[in-house]
Motif scaffolding. Structure first.
Motif, PDB file in Angstrom:
ATOM      1  N   GLU A  51     -37.600  23.325  31.230  1.00 35.01           N
ATOM      2  CA  GLU A  51     -37.566  22.017  31.872  1.00 35.01           C
ATOM      3  C   GLU A  51     -36.135  21.484  31.939  1.00 35.01           C
ATOM      4  N   ARG A  52     -35.381  21.676  30.890  1.00 33.00           N
ATOM      5  CA  ARG A  52     -33.990  21.209  30.899  1.00 33.00           C
ATOM      6  C   ARG A  52     -33.145  22.030  31.874  1.00 33.00           C
ATOM      7  N   TRP A  53     -33.441  23.306  31.978  1.00 31.95           N
ATOM      8  CA  TRP A  53     -32.760  24.161  32.955  1.00 31.95           C
ATOM      9  C   TRP A  53     -32.999  23.638  34.374  1.00 31.95           C
ATOM     10  N   ARG A  54     -34.254  23.393  34.690  1.00 26.85           N
ATOM     11  CA  ARG A  54     -34.603  22.918  36.031  1.00 26.85           C
ATOM     12  C   ARG A  54     -33.950  21.574  36.322  1.00 26.85           C
ATOM     13  N   THR A  55     -33.919  20.700  35.346  1.00 25.57           N
ATOM     14  CA  THR A  55     -33.306  19.386  35.535  1.00 25.57           C
ATOM     15  C   THR A  55     -31.815  19.516  35.803  1.00 25.57           C
ATOM     16  N   ALA A  56     -31.140  20.359  35.027  1.00 25.50           N
ATOM     17  CA  ALA A  56     -29.694  20.535  35.194  1.00 25.50           C
ATOM     18  C   ALA A  56     -29.358  21.135  36.556  1.00 25.50           C
ATOM     19  N   VAL A  57     -30.117  22.149  36.959  1.00 24.05           N
ATOM     20  CA  VAL A  57     -29.887  22.772  38.261  1.00 24.05           C
ATOM     21  C   VAL A  57     -30.163  21.779  39.383  1.00 24.05           C
ATOM     22  N   GLY A  58     -31.268  21.057  39.267  1.00 24.30           N
ATOM     23  CA  GLY A  58     -31.620  20.076  40.296  1.00 24.30           C
ATOM     24  C   GLY A  58     -30.579  18.985  40.433  1.00 24.30           C
ATOM     25  N   GLU A  59     -30.066  18.492  39.328  1.00 30.91           N
ATOM     26  CA  GLU A  59     -29.053  17.447  39.366  1.00 30.91           C
ATOM     27  C   GLU A  59     -27.776  17.936  40.035  1.00 30.91           C
ATOM     28  N   HIS A  60     -27.438  19.173  39.779  1.00 31.63           N
ATOM     29  CA  HIS A  60     -26.237  19.753  40.396  1.00 31.63           C
ATOM     30  C   HIS A  60     -26.316  19.695  41.910  1.00 31.63           C
ATOM     31  N   PHE A  61     -27.465  20.065  42.458  1.00 35.46           N
ATOM     32  CA  PHE A  61     -27.597  20.082  43.914  1.00 35.46           C
ATOM     33  C   PHE A  61     -27.834  18.682  44.491  1.00 35.46           C
ATOM     34  N   ARG A  62     -28.427  17.803  43.722  1.00 34.82           N
ATOM     35  CA  ARG A  62     -28.612  16.433  44.202  1.00 34.82           C
ATOM     36  C   ARG A  62     -27.284  15.689  44.306  1.00 34.82           C
ATOM     37  N   GLU A  63     -26.279  16.162  43.616  1.00 37.58           N
ATOM     38  CA  GLU A  63     -24.952  15.553  43.673  1.00 37.58           C
ATOM     39  C   GLU A  63     -24.173  15.993  44.908  1.00 37.58           C
ATOM     40  N   ARG A  64     -24.777  16.836  45.730  1.00 34.30           N
ATOM     41  CA  ARG A  64     -24.119  17.306  46.945  1.00 34.30           C
ATOM     42  C   ARG A  64     -23.841  16.144  47.890  1.00 34.30           C
ATOM     43  N   ASP A  65     -22.677  16.175  48.514  1.00 33.80           N
ATOM     44  CA  ASP A  65     -22.306  15.171  49.511  1.00 33.80           C
ATOM     45  C   ASP A  65     -22.747  15.658  50.879  1.00 33.80           C
ATOM     46  N   GLY A  66     -23.860  15.107  51.369  1.00 31.70           N
ATOM     47  CA  GLY A  66     -24.374  15.522  52.673  1.00 31.70           C
ATOM     48  C   GLY A  66     -24.723  16.999  52.693  1.00 31.70           C
ATOM     49  N   THR A  67     -24.132  17.716  53.627  1.00 29.00           N
ATOM     50  CA  THR A  67     -24.402  19.149  53.739  1.00 29.00           C
ATOM     51  C   THR A  67     -23.298  19.992  53.113  1.00 29.00           C
ATOM     52  N   ALA A  68     -22.458  19.390  52.284  1.00 32.07           N
ATOM     53  CA  ALA A  68     -21.381  20.148  51.637  1.00 32.07           C
ATOM     54  C   ALA A  68     -21.963  21.219  50.721  1.00 32.07           C
ATOM     55  N   PHE A  69     -21.335  22.384  50.685  1.00 30.37           N
ATOM     56  CA  PHE A  69     -21.790  23.488  49.856  1.00 30.37           C
ATOM     57  C   PHE A  69     -21.568  23.193  48.378  1.00 30.37           C
ATOM     58  N   ARG A  70     -22.571  23.527  47.562  1.00 29.11           N
ATOM     59  CA  ARG A  70     -22.423  23.507  46.113  1.00 29.11           C
ATOM     60  C   ARG A  70     -22.921  24.838  45.587  1.00 29.11           C
ATOM     61  N   SER A  71     -22.155  25.446  44.705  1.00 31.70           N
ATOM     62  CA  SER A  71     -22.438  26.790  44.233  1.00 31.70           C
ATOM     63  C   SER A  71     -23.600  26.840  43.245  1.00 31.70           C
TER      64      SER A  71
END
Length: 238
Positions: A51-71
């Motif tokens: 659950e913590r893994w999923r939360t961390a990964v999800g937060e990383h991508f939710r911080e994306r600015d519009g359609t900017a790429f995030r690794s």
């Protein structure tokens, strides 16, 4: 949409959700997290760590600015640190991650055989995917189809994600094919279907929500062959 003569010149595939079975990705991540927890001998349960893994990964991508790429690689590095409570060098966790991925990831039914059949034709066979380039290539290699693709366009290459038109225009430029002669197969309406239709491509929805921009909705990836007018590979008789 092309007419019934099927004068197509290019077929583009998404990876996650189309070539790659996303359920197998979830299983792989769970297996990887379980392995890390076992190696670190922590008190946390595997379920809590997942659950913590999923939360961390999800937060990383939710911080994306519009359609900017995030690794995704950065997301996984961040998530490993989160579940272990310390900074773990990538060269320690990455080999385990890649081993689990190779053992667990599975293609969707009909994906490999359809790609292989299209590769025997004059059609340009390409990828347009919101993945890290290395990760996308590794997935295709795992399924034995990397060399069947004439071009690979990833978000890491372009710096944007779908539905940004630059993703599709970059792929079309690489194929030297006009949008009107190309199909895009995707599993997300707002990204794959809407984005490809907006640049003039024919949009094929595989498991995606239906909507006005959908030209074809399919349940079996082998249906792509009939759409582009390619006969399936004939089975050899005994």
């Amino acid at each position: 949409m092309q007419d019934e003569r099927g004068n197509w010149r290019a077929v583009f595939w998404d990876i996650g959700g189309v070539i790659l079975d996303t359920a197998s990705v979830r299983r792989a991540h769970e297996e990887f997290v379980g392995t890390i927890v076992a190696q670190r001998s922590g008190d946390e349960s595997v379920e809590d760590a997942i659950e913590r893994w999923r939360t961390a990964v999800g937060e990383h991508f939710r911080e994306r600015d519009g359609t900017a790429f995030r690794s995704a690689r950065t997301a996984y590095d961040r998530a490993v640190d989160e579940i272990t409570g310390e900074v773990i060098p990538e060269d320690e966790w990455r080999p385990v991650f890649e081993r689990v991925m190779a053992e667990t990831l599975r293609p969707n039914s009909g994906a490999v055989e359809t790609v292989e059949r299209l590769a025997t034709t004059d059609l340009h066979v390409g990828v347009i995917s919101d993945v890290d380039t290395e990760e996308g290539i590794h997935i295709l290699e795992t399924f034995g189809v990397r060399n069947q693709f004439d071009s690979i366009t990833t978000s890491e290459m372009v710096g944007r994600t779908k539905p940004d038109r630059r993703m599709f225009e970059t792929a079309l430029d690489a194929a030297n094919v006009p949008a009107s002669d190309a199909l895009m197969i995707g599993d997300r309406y707002d990204h794959d279907i809407f984005g490809s239709s907006a640049v003039g491509m024919t949009a094929v929805a595989y498991g995606a929500d239906d909507g006005p921009e959908t030209d074809y909705a399919i349940d079996d990836l082998r249906e792509i062959l009939s759409i582009v007018g390619v006969e399936p590979e004939k089975e050899e008789s005994d």
